[in-house]
Design a protein around this motif. Structure first.
Motif, PDB file in Angstrom:
ATOM      1  N   UNK A 110       0.821  -1.202   0.000  1.00  0.00           N
ATOM      2  CA  UNK A 110       0.000   0.000   0.000  1.00  0.00           C
ATOM      3  C   UNK A 110       0.857   1.255   0.000  1.00  0.00           C
ATOM      4  N   UNK A 148       3.457   2.924  -3.970  1.00  0.00           N
ATOM      5  CA  UNK A 148       2.548   2.990  -5.124  1.00  0.00           C
ATOM      6  C   UNK A 148       3.231   2.690  -6.444  1.00  0.00           C
ATOM      7  N   UNK A 201      -5.044  -1.752  -6.228  1.00  0.00           N
ATOM      8  CA  UNK A 201      -5.150  -1.386  -4.824  1.00  0.00           C
ATOM      9  C   UNK A 201      -6.346  -2.055  -4.170  1.00  0.00           C
ATOM     10  N   UNK A 258     -13.760   1.663  55.646  1.00  0.00           N
ATOM     11  CA  UNK A 258     -15.105   2.076  56.053  1.00  0.00           C
ATOM     12  C   UNK A 258     -15.799   3.002  55.066  1.00  0.00           C
ATOM     13  N   UNK A 259     -15.059   3.621  54.113  1.00  0.00           N
ATOM     14  CA  UNK A 259     -15.677   4.620  53.228  1.00  0.00           C
ATOM     15  C   UNK A 259     -16.344   3.954  52.031  1.00  0.00           C
ATOM     16  N   UNK A 260     -15.579   3.125  51.286  1.00  0.00           N
ATOM     17  CA  UNK A 260     -16.125   2.527  50.063  1.00  0.00           C
ATOM     18  C   UNK A 260     -16.066   1.014  50.069  1.00  0.00           C
TER      19      UNK A 260
END
Lengths: 171, 67
Positions: A44, A47, A92, A154-156
């Motif tokens: 490609x 050419x 092509x 304790x948070x998440x």
């Protein structure tokens, strides 16, 4: 010197047959030294390859090349296509065409993943011993209770999922 | 075949920009903002002394045993 020993072992016949194997599809046999010369590629990003595709032209093709030196409007469509095919192997569109290779690859990958799975199952069943006692239900529940007592994450995390007032997991 | 590289480059530059900005936005509003809110919520009504007494009572503190 070792190479010549191998040569005599293998025999001259097989060397020449390997050269003959290269001579399929194209006009003209490709010899070993041809790979040192500029070659044709279907890429490609290239050419205009270094050489035309068809190397040895027939008499008809040579006549067409002579006609090409004159005005191009005198050429018919078929002649133009013939000139194109002499210069290039694939268009092509032909070059960029997709294949079905991905199906083979995917199939192969899944097959070997499955095979690995079978091996792992066999190992677990026939080879490995018992898992440590710390994975038993009693130990795990005591472990989780201790984590909640310590208020781990304790948070998440885990202590955020536990309702300390009602002593149960939050809904 | 004209502007082969230019076309490809335009497509990929735009795509790369959108993908990176998109993933950053998704992370910010999917992960970062909820996390910030969770921490704010937690510390709004957090009483450390009450927490300490609860942990002490459960017996996990070696230097502060439950009576």
């Amino acid at each position: 010197m070792l190479a010549s020993r191998v040569f005599s072992l293998v025999g001259r016949r097989s060397i020449s047959t390997s050269l003959c194997l290269r001579a399929h599809g194209h006009a003209g046999v490709v010899k070993a030294e041809d790979f040192t010369l500029p070659g044709y590629v279907d890429r490609r990003d290239v050419p205009l390859p270094e050489v035309a595709f068809v190397r040895d032209l027939s008499a008809q093709q040579k006549a067409l090349k002579e006609k090409e030196k004159a005005s191009w409007s005198a050429l018919s469509v078929d002649e133009k296509v013939e000139l194109y095919r002499m210069k290039f192997n694939e268009t092509y569109a032909e070059m960029n065409k997709g294949t079905n290779e991905w199906k083979t690859i995917l199939g192969g990958v899944l097959f070997f993943l499955g095979l690995t799975g079978v091996i792992l199952i066999w190992q677990k069943h026939f080879m490995y011993g018992a898992i440590p006692h710390t994975f038993s239900e009693e130990w795990l529940s005591a472990q989780t209770q201790r984590m909640l007592d310590m208020r781990v994450n304790p948070v998440e995390g885990i202590s955020a999922q536990w309702d300390f007032d009602k002593n149960e997991w939050k809904k | 075949m004209r502007r082969l590289l230019a076309r490809r480059m335009k497509f990929h530059l735009l795509g790369a920009f959108l993908v990176s900005v998109g993933s950053a936005t998704l992370y910010k509003f999917g992960v970062a903002e909820p996390r910030k809110r969770a921490y704010a919520e937690f510390y709004k009504s957090y009483d450390p002394m009450k927490d300490f007494q609860a942990m002490k009572a459960a017996g996990v503190l070696e230097s502060a045993p439950p009576k």
